[in-house]
Scaffold this motif. Structure first.
Motif, short mmCIF file in Angstrom:
data_model
loop_
_atom_site.label_atom_id
_atom_site.label_comp_id
_atom_site.label_asym_id
_atom_site.label_seq_id
_atom_site.Cartn_x
_atom_site.Cartn_y
_atom_site.Cartn_z
N GLU A 147 -13.85 -12.68 9.07
CA GLU A 147 -14.05 -11.86 7.88
C GLU A 147 -13.01 -12.19 6.80
OE1 GLU A 147 -14.96 -7.22 6.97
OE2 GLU A 147 -13.35 -7.60 8.35
N ILE A 148 -13.41 -12.10 5.54
CA ILE A 148 -12.45 -12.20 4.44
C ILE A 148 -12.22 -10.78 3.93
CG2 ILE A 148 -11.93 -13.18 2.19
CD1 ILE A 148 -13.59 -15.54 2.82
N TYR A 149 -11.04 -10.26 4.23
CA TYR A 149 -10.73 -8.89 3.82
C TYR A 149 -9.85 -8.95 2.57
CZ TYR A 149 -9.30 -4.00 4.22
OH TYR A 149 -9.10 -2.66 3.98
N PHE B 233 -6.92 -11.47 2.04
CA PHE B 233 -6.85 -12.11 0.74
C PHE B 233 -6.36 -11.09 -0.28
CE2 PHE B 233 -8.30 -14.03 -3.09
CZ PHE B 233 -8.37 -15.38 -2.82
N VAL B 234 -5.18 -11.34 -0.83
CA VAL B 234 -4.58 -10.37 -1.73
C VAL B 234 -4.62 -10.88 -3.16
CG1 VAL B 234 -2.47 -9.12 -2.27
CG2 VAL B 234 -3.01 -9.64 0.08
N THR B 235 -5.18 -10.09 -4.07
CA THR B 235 -5.08 -10.41 -5.48
C THR B 235 -5.38 -9.17 -6.30
OG1 THR B 235 -5.93 -11.73 -7.32
CG2 THR B 235 -7.45 -11.28 -5.55
N HIS B 236 -4.84 -9.10 -7.52
CA HIS B 236 -5.16 -7.95 -8.36
C HIS B 236 -6.42 -8.20 -9.18
CE1 HIS B 236 -2.92 -10.51 -11.18
NE2 HIS B 236 -3.75 -10.00 -12.07
N ASP B 237 -6.94 -9.44 -9.09
CA ASP B 237 -8.07 -9.81 -9.93
C ASP B 237 -9.38 -9.43 -9.24
OD1 ASP B 237 -10.02 -11.06 -11.40
OD2 ASP B 237 -8.79 -12.83 -11.81
N THR C 244 -16.05 -12.44 -5.79
CA THR C 244 -16.54 -13.77 -5.45
C THR C 244 -16.31 -14.13 -3.99
OG1 THR C 244 -15.85 -14.33 -7.67
CG2 THR C 244 -16.55 -16.13 -6.30
N VAL C 245 -15.14 -13.80 -3.44
CA VAL C 245 -14.84 -14.32 -2.10
C VAL C 245 -14.79 -13.27 -0.99
CG1 VAL C 245 -13.60 -16.34 -2.95
CG2 VAL C 245 -12.34 -14.27 -2.43
N SER C 246 -14.45 -12.02 -1.28
CA SER C 246 -14.17 -11.11 -0.17
C SER C 246 -15.44 -10.49 0.41
CB SER C 246 -13.26 -9.97 -0.65
OG SER C 246 -12.09 -10.51 -1.20
N ASP C 247 -15.44 -10.30 1.75
CA ASP C 247 -16.54 -9.58 2.39
C ASP C 247 -16.36 -8.08 2.21
OD1 ASP C 247 -17.87 -11.77 3.66
OD2 ASP C 247 -16.13 -11.91 4.97
N ARG C 248 -15.10 -7.66 2.30
CA ARG C 248 -14.80 -6.25 2.26
C ARG C 248 -13.51 -6.12 1.47
NH1 ARG C 248 -13.48 -2.64 7.02
NH2 ARG C 248 -12.78 -4.55 8.01
N LEU D 250 -3.74 3.17 1.05
CA LEU D 250 -5.11 2.70 0.91
C LEU D 250 -5.93 3.87 0.39
CD1 LEU D 250 -6.40 -0.02 1.67
CD2 LEU D 250 -7.06 0.99 3.83
N VAL D 251 -6.64 3.72 -0.73
CA VAL D 251 -7.41 4.84 -1.26
C VAL D 251 -8.91 4.68 -1.04
CG1 VAL D 251 -5.70 5.53 -2.97
CG2 VAL D 251 -7.45 3.89 -3.61
N GLU D 252 -9.39 3.44 -0.94
CA GLU D 252 -10.81 3.25 -0.68
C GLU D 252 -11.02 1.90 -0.04
OE1 GLU D 252 -13.41 4.03 -3.97
OE2 GLU D 252 -15.19 3.99 -2.69
N GLU D 253 -12.04 1.82 0.82
CA GLU D 253 -12.35 0.56 1.48
C GLU D 253 -13.85 0.50 1.69
OE1 GLU D 253 -10.35 -0.97 5.41
OE2 GLU D 253 -12.26 -0.01 5.85
N ALA D 254 -14.47 -0.61 1.31
CA ALA D 254 -15.92 -0.73 1.49
C ALA D 254 -16.30 -2.20 1.44
CB ALA D 254 -16.67 0.02 0.40
N ASP D 255 -17.55 -2.48 1.89
CA ASP D 255 -18.09 -3.83 1.72
C ASP D 255 -18.13 -4.13 0.22
OD1 ASP D 255 -18.48 -4.31 4.38
OD2 ASP D 255 -20.45 -3.39 4.41
N THR D 256 -17.95 -5.40 -0.13
CA THR D 256 -17.80 -5.74 -1.55
C THR D 256 -18.95 -5.23 -2.42
OG1 THR D 256 -16.58 -7.64 -0.78
CG2 THR D 256 -17.18 -7.63 -3.08
N PRO D 257 -20.23 -5.44 -2.03
CA PRO D 257 -21.29 -4.93 -2.92
C PRO D 257 -21.22 -3.41 -3.10
CG PRO D 257 -22.19 -6.41 -1.26
CD PRO D 257 -20.77 -6.16 -0.87
#
Lengths: 269, 343
Positions: free
Chosen positions: B53-55, B230-234, B240-244, B253-260
């Motif tokens: 997974e790409i988190y 994968f850490v970025t503020h962008d 483009t790249v993350s699954d979640r 951590l305030v929210e976490e979900a699948d990218t879509p």
């Protein structure tokens, strides 16, 4: 129609190495560009690293002299400025905003010191200003960017957020009442939630103060959002120019097309 | 004209997760003039990363993103120290608790199983030595190969990533920024690690080079089946790249979900703001900017740390910390306004 800025066939060549290993790099090749005095606008300069964007900005600011061609500001050749009074008059009209606000201010000095020094420098031309006059001038510039002197007075750079510090840097540039701001990647170091506040500020400075802004960036999305005109540079040359919306909606040059294609959008999610 | 997203193999969510972080807390403690100050850079964060997974971890600067991943890979030094919680990796059925391992055991899994592409990682290459020396120093001891095989493996790896093996003979200053970044990514992946942590790998690069580097990371993920943090503020990079994606605000951590889900149906007001403020080509509607300033981690606001800037703030928000609540499978949010103020 009078021109605020008239860049005519400007080129800049840097020379590296000694007598035997001399190499020349053409950072900017024959660029022409005009900004009208009566029509304030935000002009974006876009291109990859090494495309000559920053060299162009340095020539507009008079920090680098062109190897060929002329940079005329308000009809005056920037290269002909010699005396310190003339230089000060020029600098009052053209002000820079730097990329990283944390590097623009000395971390060991209070931020307001820069504001007062700038105000004192530019007001000296008339008569020696009083403390109240200086503070009033600084406060007026800070109010333009949505801050007040009370918020900034006595603060060190680490006590302000990146967005506040970048606004302070813009306020400093506004103190001498410039006609043109040259902003070199002003939002690339600012947090995502504050980026739009800086970009929106540029729009309101243009609309309220009639200020023209040269906005140098590689972020095409903010360029599209805020700018009126755009030029796309590659290896020192302008490959495409025109209204920002037209150019980015429908780029013609292969490089502009590649650039637009490379932009990541949230639609991929 | 629309470009395609960078596709990659879907994560394997059925087998055991590669990384489990449980209630992790790490503070910077400074003692000056007899006063102890805690900077709560990582405050009670739990997350899991599945195999392959790409988190993505998103958040503004000084929200504690880098502290979080430094703590996860065990690369922390005083004054940053772990106050509570566990970090457990699973490599090939073996469990490793990062803070239970002896230094030599940690050394053994690093680089071989777990590698870390640091922020500004172009600067890890020694400027006065050829790049091959950096490869030798970093990777040789971990691979257990004889020299000839080692150099063949390195060259094959570079070729697979479309880099000319000639870069080994170059000095770092002879390469462009994009080439240097791709070389350091090659260096971080040469031992085919199962878990790769990347901290802002494309931030200093221009758009075209950024796309090449992301495509390269995608290829590595596809070839090796590795998990990424994968850490970025962008946010566009995450799209483009993350699954979640997990959103970090002021150390939590305030929210976490699948990218879509995160981009179309974010529930936390901070996430909604981040997504709504993204400018897009072809869209000129005015983007609002968030009022207030990012909180200081030395003296964070009480209760929910977002409440001073939050449009939905209620009384309870300044008094209690909102718990992480599951809204749907794989969608968690910590907000009283969303989950109801019953705690």
């Amino acid at each position: 129609m009078s021109l605020l800025l008239d860049i005519a066939q400007v080129g800049k060549t840097f020379t590296q190495g000694g007598l035997l290993s001399r190499r020349t790099v053409e950072a900017v090749k024959d660029i022409s560009l005009q900004i009208e005095a009566e029509k304030p606008e935000i002009l974006s300069v876009v291109g990859e690293s090494g495309s000559g964007k920053s060299t162009l900005a340095a020539m507009v600011l008079g920090q680098q002299l062109p190897t060929r061609g002329l940079v005329l500001f308000d009809g005056v050749d920037v290269a002909s400025i010699r005396s310190s009074a003339a230089r000060r008059a020029f600098m009052a009209k053209v002000q820079p905003v730097l990329q990283n606000p944390f590097e623009a201010f000395n971390p060991l000095k209070r931020v307001d010191r820069y504001l007062f020094a700038t105000a004192a420098n530019f007001m000296m031309a008339k008569s020696k200003p009083t403390r109240q006059e200086i503070e009033a001038r600084v406060d007026r510039a800070l109010v333009e960017v949505g801050l007040t002197l009370a918020e900034v007075r006595g603060r060190f750079p680490h006590e302000l957020s990146g967005g506040q510090l970048q606004r302070t840097a813009i306020a400093r540039a506004l103190i001498p009442d410039p006609r043109l701001l040259v902003a070199d990647e002003p939002v690339s170091m600012v947090d995502a939630s504050l980026r739009m506040s800086i970009v929106n500020l540029f729009g309101s400075l243009r609309d309220r103060l009639g200020l023209s802004i040269i906005y140098i960036t590689h972020d095409l999305a903010t360029a599209y959002y805020i700018s009126d005109r755009i030029i796309i540079m590659k290896k020192g040359e302008v490959v495409e120019r025109g209204s920002a919306r037209d150019v980015l909606d429908n780029p013609q040059h292969p490089y502009s097309i590649a650039l637009k294609k490379a932009v990541l959008t949230p639609d991929f999610a | 004209m629309q470009t395609e997203a960078l596709l990659h193999t879907p994560p394997d969510t059925t087998s055991e997760p590669t990384l489990v972080v449980d209630r992790l807390k790490a503070y910077y403690t400074t003692k000056a003039f007899g006063i102890d100050r805690d900077i709560r850079a990582v405050d009670d964060i739990s997350l899991t990363v599945a195999k392959g997974e790409i988190y993505g971890v998103a958040g503004e600067s000084s929200s504690g993103k880098t502290s979080l991943i430094k703590t996860i890979v065990g690369a922390i030094r005083p004054p940053l120290h772990v106050v509570g919680g566990t970090v457990r990796f699973n490599f090939g059925g073996q469990n490793y608790d990062i803070y239970d391992l002896k230094p030599d055991q940690l050394q053994a899994i690093r680089w071989r199983h777990l590698s870390y592409i640091m922020q500004g990682s172009m600067n890890v290459l020694n400027p006065v030595r050829r790049i091959k020396h950096s490869f030798y120093d970093f990777a040789y001891a971990h691979m257990g190969l004889d020299r000839a095989t080692f150099w063949n493996t390195v060259r094959d790896h570079l070729r697979r990533l479309d880099l000319d093996p000639g870069v080994l003979e170059s000095y770092p200053h002879q390469l462009s920024g994009g080439m240097r970044q791709r070389t350091t990514i090659a260096l971080a992946t040469v031992c085919t690690p199962e878990f790769i942590v990347a901290d802002e790998p494309t931030t200093a690069l221009d758009v075209i080079v950024q796309r090449d580097v992301l495509a390269m990371l995608r290829d590595i993920q596809r070839d090796l089946g590795s998990s990424f943090l994968f850490v970025t503020h962008d946010m566009s990079v995450h799209a483009t790249v993350s699954d979640r994606v997990g959103i970090v605000y002021a150390g939590r951590l305030v929210e976490e979900a699948d990218t879509p889900t995160l981009f179309r149906g974010a529930r936390h007001p901070y996430t909604q703001h981040l997504v709504a403020s993204l400018p897009k080509i072809g869209d000129t509607t005015r983007r609002a900017s968030l009022s207030g300033r990012p909180p200081s981690l030395a003296d964070p606001p009480s209760g929910c740390r977002f409440h001073p800037r939050c449009p939905l703030a209620m009384d309870i928000c300044s008094k209690e910390v909102p718990p992480m609540v599951n809204l749907a499978p794989r969608h968690r949010v910590a907000c009283f306004a969303v989950s109801g103020a019953t705690s």
